[in-house]
Design an enzyme around this catalytic site. Structure first.
Site, PDB file in Angstrom:
ATOM      1  N   CYS A  12       0.877  -1.185   0.000  1.00 21.66           N
ATOM      2  CA  CYS A  12       0.000   0.000   0.000  1.00 21.66           C
ATOM      3  C   CYS A  12       0.913   1.234   0.000  1.00 21.66           C
ATOM      4  CB  CYS A  12      -0.879  -0.002   1.251  1.00 21.66           C
ATOM      5  SG  CYS A  12       0.071   0.226   2.761  1.00 21.66           S
ATOM      6  N   HIS A  74       3.535   2.510  11.771  1.00 20.51           N
ATOM      7  CA  HIS A  74       2.363   2.372  12.648  1.00 20.51           C
ATOM      8  C   HIS A  74       2.131   3.580  13.531  1.00 20.51           C
ATOM      9  CE1 HIS A  74       3.954  -1.694  11.760  1.00 20.51           C
ATOM     10  NE2 HIS A  74       2.706  -1.841  11.385  1.00 20.51           N
ATOM     11  N   HIS A 124      -1.655  -3.576  19.966  1.00 24.64           N
ATOM     12  CA  HIS A 124      -1.104  -3.387  18.618  1.00 24.64           C
ATOM     13  C   HIS A 124      -0.371  -2.049  18.585  1.00 24.64           C
ATOM     14  CE1 HIS A 124      -0.940  -2.400  14.318  1.00 24.64           C
ATOM     15  NE2 HIS A 124      -0.999  -3.710  14.111  1.00 24.64           N
ATOM     16  N   GLU A 126       0.027   0.309  16.461  1.00 17.64           N
ATOM     17  CA  GLU A 126      -0.714   1.497  16.013  1.00 17.64           C
ATOM     18  C   GLU A 126      -1.653   1.995  17.120  1.00 17.64           C
ATOM     19  OE1 GLU A 126      -2.954   1.259  12.266  1.00 17.64           O
ATOM     20  OE2 GLU A 126      -4.350   2.698  13.130  1.00 17.64           O
ATOM     21  N   SER A 224      -1.824  -6.998  11.042  1.00 17.03           N
ATOM     22  CA  SER A 224      -3.259  -6.931  11.367  1.00 17.03           C
ATOM     23  C   SER A 224      -4.100  -7.059  10.106  1.00 17.03           C
ATOM     24  CB  SER A 224      -3.552  -5.595  12.060  1.00 17.03           C
ATOM     25  OG  SER A 224      -4.926  -5.397  12.212  1.00 17.03           O
ATOM     26  N   ASN A 225      -3.758  -6.303   9.057  1.00 20.10           N
ATOM     27  CA  ASN A 225      -4.624  -6.329   7.867  1.00 20.10           C
ATOM     28  C   ASN A 225      -4.596  -7.697   7.198  1.00 20.10           C
ATOM     29  OD1 ASN A 225      -3.096  -5.970   5.045  1.00 20.10           O
ATOM     30  ND2 ASN A 225      -1.906  -4.908   6.608  1.00 20.10           N
ATOM     31  N   SER A 267       1.634  -5.080   3.482  1.00 15.25           N
ATOM     32  CA  SER A 267       3.085  -4.935   3.658  1.00 15.25           C
ATOM     33  C   SER A 267       3.860  -6.092   3.021  1.00 15.25           C
ATOM     34  CB  SER A 267       3.410  -4.836   5.152  1.00 15.25           C
ATOM     35  OG  SER A 267       2.818  -5.914   5.848  1.00 15.25           O
TER      36      SER A 267
END
Ligand code: SF4
Length: 306
Positions: A12, A74, A124, A126, A224-225, A267
């Site tokens: 991304c 993050h 997490h 972030e 996470s994604n 990522s």
């Protein structure tokens, strides 16, 4: 075997920017170069940079005075900025601009004196970074409906919400509805803070689920994604697995299947997906590959001056 490649592949814009910042810093200043937390959650990316001398740390006490330090994609809390300043570190911020936007909302709501409900996964990186922008006494981190039920804020009070950028879109929507029912004066971003890359990747897995009997998500355990993508496939009743690389793929799982979908987290370097495709093609020599138009190919975030 028919192989379907999800329409979202490769980095991304936030990940591409963060990795580019490390590359530029390496080229300009060389090593030692420190990065606070993994620059992005991908094993191959982090191991590749480690091999070139980049040092990843989770604690600034181990970074030498006046060293050069990059903050990961993050994002970080103001407390980490202060710690870095106290050690006179030369810092470069690789926080994704979409995470910075959430930080700005957190500061605004906190400054307005509102209780802030942060929807995200506790612990997490972030979420830890975003949480640091809210006055601790006003901060409430929730990750499921039970957490919302446990909130003790009076129902008539004006409450703000913000979210982690890489959550499940459908689950987050439900949690926001629940918050709105509980706090009629709820305020927040128009929809949520889930980023375009997360949205596109979850939509792409939904598309794969209509075409495939089995879904492989390429992504690292901490991403996470990527984990949300595997869950999405499973929620749509398609057996879905997550692998960090081709070596982790157990081909026995594909026996008896005619269609397989492959997607990847935001990522994940493209070559890791190519390796998986190659491994399947070697095992199933008459495989065909179907690709789709990537909606993200023109998204680029501006780079800071290094
Ligand atoms: S996944 Fe979204 S928030 Fe995270 S780096 Fe990529 S664009 Fe930014």
């Amino acid at each position: 075997m028919q192989i379907f490649l999800a329409r979202t592949q490769g980095f991304c814009a936030g990940v591409a920017r963060a990795i580019d910042i490390v590359e530029q810093a390496l080229a300009k200043y060389g090593t030692p170069l420190y990065v606070y937390h993994e620059i992005v959650h991908n094993t191959a990316v982090v191991d590749g940079l480690k091999a070139r001398g980049v040092i990843f740390v989770d604690d600034l006490s181990v970074v030498p005075y006046k060293a050069r330090l990059i903050f990961s994609a993050h994002g970080i809390s103001p407390d980490i900025v202060s710690q870095a300043a106290a050690k006179q570190l030369k810092t470069i911020d690789a926080t994704c601009p979409l995470v910075t936007k959430v930080h700005e909302q957190a500061v605004r709501f906190s400054d307005e004196g509102l209780d802030v409900v942060l929807i995200g996964h506790k612990g997490h990186e972030e979420v830890v970074g975003t949480a640091g922008h809210v006055l601790p006494s006003r901060l409430h981190i929730v990750q499921n409906a039970a957490d919302i039920e446990r909130l003790t804020i009076p129902a008539h009070q004006m409450v703000a919400f913000i979210t982690q950028t890489t959550l499940s879109i459908d689950e987050t929507r439900e949690l926001i509805l629940k918050l709105r029912a509980r706090f009629p004066r709820l305020t927040g971003p128009l929809k949520d803070n889930i980023c375009y890359a997360t949205q596109n990747r979850q939509d792409a897995v939904k598309e794969l689920a209509t075409l495939c009997e089995f879904i492989i998500i390429c992504g690292s355990p901490k991403s996470s994604n990527s984990n949300r993508l595997r869950e999405k496939g499973e929620q749509l009743n398609v057996k879905s697995i997550i692998v960090d690389n081709a070596a982790e793929l157990d081909l026995a799982l594909l026996q008896g299947k005619n269609t397989v979908g492959i997607s990847s987290g935001a990522s994940v370097p493209r070559h890791l997906v190519d390796d998986i495709v190659q491994k399947i093609q070697q095992a199933f020599p008459h495989s065909t590959i179907t690709t789709f138009d990537n909606p993200e190919k023109n998204v680029i975030f501006p780079r800071p001056t290094i």
